[in-house]
Design a protein around this motif. Structure first.
Motif, PDB file in Angstrom:
ATOM      1  N   ILE A 111      -5.326  -6.955   2.121  1.00  0.00           N
ATOM      2  CA  ILE A 111      -5.089  -6.336   0.950  1.00  0.00           C
ATOM      3  C   ILE A 111      -3.929  -7.428   0.135  1.00  0.00           C
ATOM      4  O   ILE A 111      -3.050  -7.931   0.906  1.00  0.00           O
ATOM      5  N   VAL A 159       0.829  -1.285  -0.123  1.00  0.00           N
ATOM      6  CA  VAL A 159       0.182  -0.163   0.154  1.00  0.00           C
ATOM      7  C   VAL A 159       0.820   1.215   0.027  1.00  0.00           C
ATOM      8  O   VAL A 159       0.665   2.251  -0.525  1.00  0.00           O
ATOM      9  N   THR A 201      -1.230  -7.771  -0.910  1.00  0.00           N
ATOM     10  CA  THR A 201       0.153  -7.428  -1.138  1.00  0.00           C
ATOM     11  C   THR A 201       1.214  -8.489  -1.492  1.00  0.00           C
ATOM     12  O   THR A 201       0.696  -9.541  -1.395  1.00  0.00           O
ATOM     13  N   PRO A 212      -3.642  -2.789  -3.632  1.00  0.00           N
ATOM     14  CA  PRO A 212      -2.924  -1.404  -2.834  1.00  0.00           C
ATOM     15  C   PRO A 212      -3.293  -0.268  -3.696  1.00  0.00           C
ATOM     16  O   PRO A 212      -3.395   0.679  -2.841  1.00  0.00           O
ATOM     17  N   VAL A 246      -6.603   1.032  -2.199  1.00  0.00           N
ATOM     18  CA  VAL A 246      -6.771   1.730  -1.120  1.00  0.00           C
ATOM     19  C   VAL A 246      -5.800   3.216  -1.292  1.00  0.00           C
ATOM     20  O   VAL A 246      -6.221   4.040  -0.487  1.00  0.00           O
ATOM     21  N   ALA A 247      -5.007   3.227  -2.101  1.00  0.00           N
ATOM     22  CA  ALA A 247      -4.169   4.529  -2.493  1.00  0.00           C
ATOM     23  C   ALA A 247      -5.144   5.352  -2.837  1.00  0.00           C
ATOM     24  O   ALA A 247      -4.958   6.622  -2.538  1.00  0.00           O
ATOM     25  N   VAL A 289       1.670   4.578   6.679  1.00  0.00           N
ATOM     26  CA  VAL A 289       1.320   3.332   6.269  1.00  0.00           C
ATOM     27  C   VAL A 289       1.910   2.096   7.019  1.00  0.00           C
ATOM     28  O   VAL A 289       1.375   1.161   7.132  1.00  0.00           O
TER      29      VAL A 289
END
Length: 276
Positions: free
Chosen positions: A201, A38, A203, A243, A246-247, A100
């Motif tokens: 998430i 993220v 990732t 990610p 969310v960004a 973050v």
């Protein structure tokens, strides 16, 4: 509708799109944990929006971009001090802070597996960096009567998984409570404080988790992904968030379009938490 009016509307939409695309032009931003997942997506989005970005991690990024980088361990007071000094000397001030950095390294085993060192490790990673960095940089934001702080929390603050992440969940709950209290103090002084609470998430670390769960359960990766979603009580959306998704939420919250938003928490979890 005549052609001239249609052309004007198209031009107006294009102007608005371009305005949003560079809406953070000239803003100075700090993103902690910005080399992976993220954090990396947030750095990329802020750069696209025109911000000047400084980020930090314990090791340099594999593929550095336009962001500035400070190697620091912000789980320690010394590392936070190093980062704060870099913000002051390199950026000359700050407009946006996105916290973050976070995570958990605890092993499975419930409460009995969490000794004092593990509890301290989770708090030093998930709570104290935000507290220390905010305390150092907020005075300049208050002096300029502008700024935005985003604390990335977790749905585990309200939906903890006791087998392995009890301490992580407690630290994120503390971060959320701290963030709300901070917003009450500094919002009247021109600084907005908001929380973003992600669920699962996808990732690099999440992909590794899927591989481990799949291997241990003797199933393929789709099966491993399903097992993880079931452990969360299900994800109505049917998949983890990316990610970038969310960004995008964070990018909106730090933008002028969110100028009336402060003190609240935005859950982005595909519907995992039954009641927000």
């Amino acid at each position: 509708m005549n052609r001239e009016l249609a052309d004007e509307q198209i031009t107006s939409r294009e102007e608005r799109r371009m305005s949003v695309a560079r809406e953070l032009e000239g803003r100075r931003a700090l993103v902690t944990g910005g080399t992976k997942g993220v954090g990396k997506a947030v750095v990329s989005l802020l750069l696209e929006a025109g911000a000047r970005v400084l980020t930090t991690a314990r090791a340099p990024p594999e593929h550095p971009g336009s962001e500035e980088f400070v190697e620091a361990d912000i789980t320690t007071a010394e590392g936070c001090n190093t980062l704060v000094e870099a913000v002051r000397t390199r950026l000359g001030g700050i407009d946006l802070i996105v916290h973050v950095v976070g995570g958990s390294s605890a092993q499975a085993g419930g409460f009995a597996a969490l000794d004092d060192e593990e509890w301290a490790r989770e708090l030093n990673l998930n709570l104290f960096p935000a507290v220390r960095i905010d305390r150092a940089l907020l005075p300049s934001m208050i002096a300029q009567r502008s700024g935005v702080i985003v604390h990335v929390t977790s749905i585990q603050s309200r939906l903890p998984l006791p087998e392995a992440t009890m301490a992580y969940a407690a630290a994120k709950a503390a971060l959320s409570n701290y963030s709300k209290a901070l917003s009450k103090e500094v919002s009247p002084k021109g600084v907005r404080v908001v929380r973003v609470s992600p669920g699962w998430i996808e990732t690099e670390a999440a992909t590794a988790l899927v591989e481990r769960v799949s291997r241990e359960a003797g199933v393929d990766q789709d099966g491993g992904r399903k097992l993880i979603m079931e452990s969360l009580g299900g994800i109505p959306l049917g998949r983890p968030c990316s990610p970038r998704e969310v960004a995008e939420l964070i990018g909106f919250l730090v933008s002028p379009r969110a100028s009336a938003i402060t003190g609240t928490e935005y859950v982005i979890d595909g519907g995992t938490v039954p009641v927000a």
